[in-house]
Every structure is written in C-alpha cells, then in structure tokens.
Design an enzyme around this catalytic site. Structure first.
Site, PDB file in Angstrom:
ATOM      1  N   GLY A  32      29.436  51.623  26.080  1.00 42.91           N
ATOM      2  CA  GLY A  32      28.573  50.761  25.269  1.00 42.91           C
ATOM      3  C   GLY A  32      27.105  50.996  25.620  1.00 42.91           C
TER       4      GLY A  32
ATOM      5  N   ALA B 199      32.729  43.952  26.308  1.00 42.60           N
ATOM      6  CA  ALA B 199      32.711  42.656  25.617  1.00 42.60           C
ATOM      7  C   ALA B 199      33.061  42.874  24.162  1.00 42.60           C
ATOM      8  CB  ALA B 199      31.318  42.020  25.719  1.00 42.60           C
ATOM      9  N   TYR B 200      33.458  41.784  23.527  1.00 38.41           N
ATOM     10  CA  TYR B 200      33.560  41.772  22.066  1.00 38.41           C
ATOM     11  C   TYR B 200      32.171  41.377  21.586  1.00 38.41           C
ATOM     12  CZ  TYR B 200      35.195  40.710  17.358  1.00 38.41           C
ATOM     13  OH  TYR B 200      35.389  40.701  15.999  1.00 38.41           O
ATOM     14  N   THR B 201      31.428  42.314  20.972  1.00 41.72           N
ATOM     15  CA  THR B 201      30.010  42.054  20.682  1.00 41.72           C
ATOM     16  C   THR B 201      29.693  41.946  19.180  1.00 41.72           C
ATOM     17  OG1 THR B 201      29.593  44.430  20.828  1.00 41.72           O
ATOM     18  CG2 THR B 201      29.165  43.141  22.809  1.00 41.72           C
TER      19      THR B 201
ATOM     20  N   TYR C  50      31.350  33.845  18.691  1.00 43.34           N
ATOM     21  CA  TYR C  50      30.936  34.785  19.745  1.00 43.34           C
ATOM     22  C   TYR C  50      30.321  34.016  20.919  1.00 43.34           C
ATOM     23  CZ  TYR C  50      27.862  38.165  22.102  1.00 43.34           C
ATOM     24  OH  TYR C  50      27.201  38.923  23.048  1.00 43.34           O
TER      25      TYR C  50
HETATM   26  N1  NAP Z   1      24.145  43.670  21.979  1.00 44.75           N
HETATM   27  C1  NAP Z   1      23.387  42.590  22.117  1.00 44.75           C
HETATM   28  O1  NAP Z   1      22.450  42.339  21.352  1.00 44.75           O
HETATM   29  C2  NAP Z   1      23.643  41.633  23.245  1.00 44.75           C
HETATM   30  C3  NAP Z   1      22.839  40.514  23.377  1.00 44.75           C
HETATM   31  C4  NAP Z   1      23.062  39.635  24.433  1.00 44.75           C
HETATM   32  C5  NAP Z   1      24.095  39.900  25.328  1.00 44.75           C
HETATM   33  N2  NAP Z   1      24.887  40.981  25.159  1.00 44.75           N
HETATM   34  C6  NAP Z   1      25.966  41.223  26.129  1.00 44.75           C
HETATM   35  O2  NAP Z   1      25.627  42.371  26.874  1.00 44.75           O
HETATM   36  C7  NAP Z   1      26.825  43.066  27.276  1.00 44.75           C
HETATM   37  C8  NAP Z   1      26.699  44.526  26.926  1.00 44.75           C
HETATM   38  O3  NAP Z   1      26.519  44.617  25.508  1.00 44.75           O
HETATM   39  P1  NAP Z   1      26.449  46.028  24.757  1.00 44.75           P
HETATM   40  O4  NAP Z   1      25.574  45.831  23.584  1.00 44.75           O
HETATM   41  O5  NAP Z   1      26.199  47.112  25.742  1.00 44.75           O
HETATM   42  O6  NAP Z   1      27.951  46.101  24.248  1.00 44.75           O
HETATM   43  P2  NAP Z   1      28.663  47.288  23.428  1.00 44.75           P
HETATM   44  O7  NAP Z   1      27.660  48.359  23.143  1.00 44.75           O
HETATM   45  O8  NAP Z   1      29.408  46.650  22.312  1.00 44.75           O
HETATM   46  O9  NAP Z   1      29.677  47.861  24.508  1.00 44.75           O
HETATM   47  C9  NAP Z   1      30.860  47.223  24.860  1.00 44.75           C
HETATM   48  C10 NAP Z   1      31.805  48.293  25.335  1.00 44.75           C
HETATM   49  O10 NAP Z   1      33.033  47.666  25.738  1.00 44.75           O
HETATM   50  C11 NAP Z   1      34.095  48.461  25.235  1.00 44.75           C
HETATM   51  N3  NAP Z   1      35.338  47.701  25.141  1.00 44.75           N
HETATM   52  C12 NAP Z   1      35.857  47.046  24.071  1.00 44.75           C
HETATM   53  N4  NAP Z   1      37.040  46.507  24.370  1.00 44.75           N
HETATM   54  C13 NAP Z   1      37.301  46.830  25.673  1.00 44.75           C
HETATM   55  C14 NAP Z   1      38.375  46.582  26.537  1.00 44.75           C
HETATM   56  N5  NAP Z   1      39.437  45.862  26.135  1.00 44.75           N
HETATM   57  N6  NAP Z   1      38.338  47.072  27.800  1.00 44.75           N
HETATM   58  C15 NAP Z   1      37.272  47.805  28.211  1.00 44.75           C
HETATM   59  N7  NAP Z   1      36.199  48.078  27.425  1.00 44.75           N
HETATM   60  C16 NAP Z   1      36.213  47.593  26.163  1.00 44.75           C
HETATM   61  C17 NAP Z   1      33.599  48.882  23.886  1.00 44.75           C
HETATM   62  O11 NAP Z   1      34.369  49.915  23.344  1.00 44.75           O
HETATM   63  P3  NAP Z   1      34.498  50.035  21.731  1.00 44.75           P
HETATM   64  O12 NAP Z   1      33.125  50.303  21.239  1.00 44.75           O
HETATM   65  O13 NAP Z   1      35.457  51.171  21.570  1.00 44.75           O
HETATM   66  O14 NAP Z   1      35.033  48.712  21.263  1.00 44.75           O
HETATM   67  C18 NAP Z   1      32.170  49.287  24.232  1.00 44.75           C
HETATM   68  O15 NAP Z   1      32.127  50.613  24.718  1.00 44.75           O
HETATM   69  C19 NAP Z   1      27.972  42.320  26.609  1.00 44.75           C
HETATM   70  O16 NAP Z   1      28.534  41.425  27.519  1.00 44.75           O
HETATM   71  C20 NAP Z   1      27.299  41.533  25.500  1.00 44.75           C
HETATM   72  O17 NAP Z   1      28.026  40.361  25.182  1.00 44.75           O
HETATM   73  C21 NAP Z   1      24.674  41.870  24.153  1.00 44.75           C
END
Ligand code: NAP
Length: 288
Positions: free
Chosen positions: A11, A61-63, A127
């Site tokens: 991610g 995470a489920y994002t 979420y």
């Molecule tokens: N993005 C935002 O704007 C934002 C804002 C605030 C907080 N956050 C938090 O920051 C953190 C990182 O976010 P991010 O944007 O880097 O997330 P991301 O890009 O969606 O990455 C999440 C990763 O987790 C993988 N994943 C999904 N299901 C899984 C499982 N069962 N076991 C292991 N890995 C799994 C995903 O794979 P797939 O892609 O194949 O599903 C993806 O590679 C998260 O906790 C998120 O809630 C994000």
C-alpha cells in the site's frame, strides 16, 4: 539487530517504508495479503512463530471509505478483527511492539480547532467506525502505539493528489469541495516518523510510550485549496471550481473539520512534521 514486520506493505505507506528502509539499521520484513493475510489468525501466528520480531508496523487496512458503506463486514474484518489477531499473537511475543495506523475519520468533525488525542471520537462513516473499533482493541495494550493520520497521499497507489494530476492533464473541469477542512499527509513523512520512532526506541534514545498519537503534515486546507495547489504546482490549465459537500453527495459522511494537533507526538518522539505545501511539492516533483 531488531526485526520489523511490515504488513500491507504494497500500500501507499508500506511502499514508502520500503523505499526508506536502507536508511535505518533495523531489518525489515515486508508482507502483503498474498504472503500474509492478517485476517487469518492462524497464518499470522505461524508467521510470527517462524519469524519472531521486535516491532510490527501494521499498514494493512480496508481503506475504501465509500466501499465500506456497502461492505461493513469486510471492513470490520480487516480494520478491527485483524487487530484481535495481532493482540492474541503478541501474548507469545511479550517484548514486541506494534505501530498501528488509524484515521481522522474517527472524529465527527464538529470541533473547530486542531483535534487532540483525547477529544471524543464519534465516527460518522462505516470506515471510521471500523477504524475506531480497531483502536479500541489495542488502545490499552502496553506495546501498542496507534498513529492517527489524515488525507494520506504518496507517489504510490491511488490517492487524491495523483488523481487530480491525471484529471488535470485531461483538462477536465474539476469540482472540488471547499467545506471540508483538514491537512494532507505525505506518506513519506509519516513513514519517516514511524521509522524514527522505531529506531529511537530500539536504540534507547526514546522510551516507548504507548497510546494514541496524531500525525499529519503541518497547516490547514480544504480539499479545494489542495486541488488548487496541485494545479498551480503543475501549471495546469484546467479549472478548479469550489463546491459544497451537499453538491457532491458520496455514500460515506466525511468530517467537516479534522485538523490533527501533533503536539503529543512531537513532544514524545521528536519527529519532524513538515508543512503540507513543502511536502506536496516534493511529492509532485518526484511524480513529474
Ligand atoms: N489513505 C488515506 O487517505 C488514509 C487516511 C487516514 C488514515 N489512513 C490509514 O493509513 C493506513 C495506511 O493507508 P494506505 O493508504 O497506505 O492504505 P492502502 O494503500 O490501501 O494499503 C493497504 C494495503 O493493505 C493490503 N491488504 C488488504 N487486505 C489485507 C489483508 N487481509 N492482509 C494483509 N494486507 C492486506 C492492501 O492490499 P490490496 O490493495 O490488494 O487490498 C494494501 O496493499 C491505513 O490504516 C489507513 O486506514 C489512510
């Protein structure tokens, strides 16, 4: 040398950590769902038994914020239940620490000043609710550090900044909300903060302080301001039009105001918090 397991490593945040790993002395093990599905408690236990670590960084995470409204079970499985699995496994690794990432979407967004860690959480979306439930699983664990962040973007993956650049290239007229206010966070800055915390705790420079901490970039803007800044930094010729949230209904309700106060993490772990425009410029330069 301490070992660090990174989950969800493909991610945005996971890939930023991977990019920086050679600057830190710890040994990093990167896994994503194909190698290690964190919703599978037995698989997690087996992995941690075969590869014991001192630190876990949970980037999985489920994002999909809007998708969660129609898939609450899937979101809960990843954002809460998987953390029960981590907590269970950590019984066998009493010295291990976990850094878990949460979100500004745990707030309702009706407090119009930068939010402190102890301000009441009141998520309005599925979420946000599942992420808050995940926090509750870990928040009293002495080995758990939870970092809430907001509006994450990176050169990797899908995010607002990359999507704006693509749409501006096509000279679309962009209608962007101006009545939701927060702070963007460059995932590279967050990755650097997480890795500094781990390196400092590992070397004894910092004591490990568990609990909830806030980290975003510094400053304040609306999504419209962010889009305008991206447009100016890209010399785009498209038009960005400010609209109200009511004019762009989405399945999930977002906080109106979710600027995070970073005083606690700065004071405790002495991490750097760059201003959002500076970090945006660095990210955009590496995308061009
Ligand atoms: N993005 C935002 O704007 C934002 C804002 C605030 C907080 N956050 C938090 O920051 C953190 C990182 O976010 P991010 O944007 O880097 O997330 P991301 O890009 O969606 O990455 C999440 C990763 O987790 C993988 N994943 C999904 N299901 C899984 C499982 N069962 N076991 C292991 N890995 C799994 C995903 O794979 P797939 O892609 O194949 O599903 C993806 O590679 C998260 O906790 C998120 O809630 C994000």
């Amino acid at each position: 040398m301490s070992q660090v397991l990174v989950t969800g490593a493909n991610g945005q945040l996971g890939r930023e950590i991977k990019k920086l790993r050679n600057h830190y002395p710890q040994i990093y093990h990167f896994t994503d769902v194909d190698e290690l599905d964190i919703t599978d408690g037995d698989a997690l236990k087996k992995h941690l038994t075969e590869h014991p670590v001192e630190f876990i960084i949970n980037c999985a995470a489920y994002t999909n914020v809007d998708g969660a409204e129609s898939e609450p079970g899937e979101a809960m499985k990843l954002n809460r239940d998987a953390l029960v699995n981590f907590r269970e496994c950590m019984k066998e690794l009493p010295e291990a620490r976990i850094v878990h990432i949460s979100t500004d979407y745990v707030f309702k967004g009706n407090i119009m000043r930068p939010l402190r860690e102890h301000d009441p959480a009141d998520p309005q979306s599925v979420y946000g609710k599942t992420k808050r439930e995940g926090e509750k699983v870990l928040e009293d664990h002495p080995g758990a550090l939870i970092i809430r962040t907001s509006w994450l973007y990176s050169v990797f993956g899908r995010n607002f900044v990359k999507s704006m650049i693509n749409r501006m290239d096509q000279r679309e007229e962009l209608r962007i909300v101006y009545d939701q206010v927060g702070t963007p966070t460059y995932a590279e800055d967050l990755a650097r903060a997480v890795m500094k915390i781990i390196a400092d705790v590992d070397s004894g420079v910092s004591a490990f302080v568990p609990g909830i901490f806030h980290y975003s970039n510094e400053g304040v803007c609306s999504w419209y301001d962010l889009a305008m800044e991206i447009c100016m930094m890209n010399n785009c010729r498209g038009k960005v039009i400010p609209i109200e949230t009511a004019d762009y209904p989405l399945p999930a309700v977002r906080p109106v105001y979710s600027v995070l106060n970073k005083a606690r993490i700065k004071k405790t772990y002495h991490v750097e918090v760059p201003y959002w425009r500076q970090s945006l410029e660095i990210c955009i330069r590496s995308l061009l």
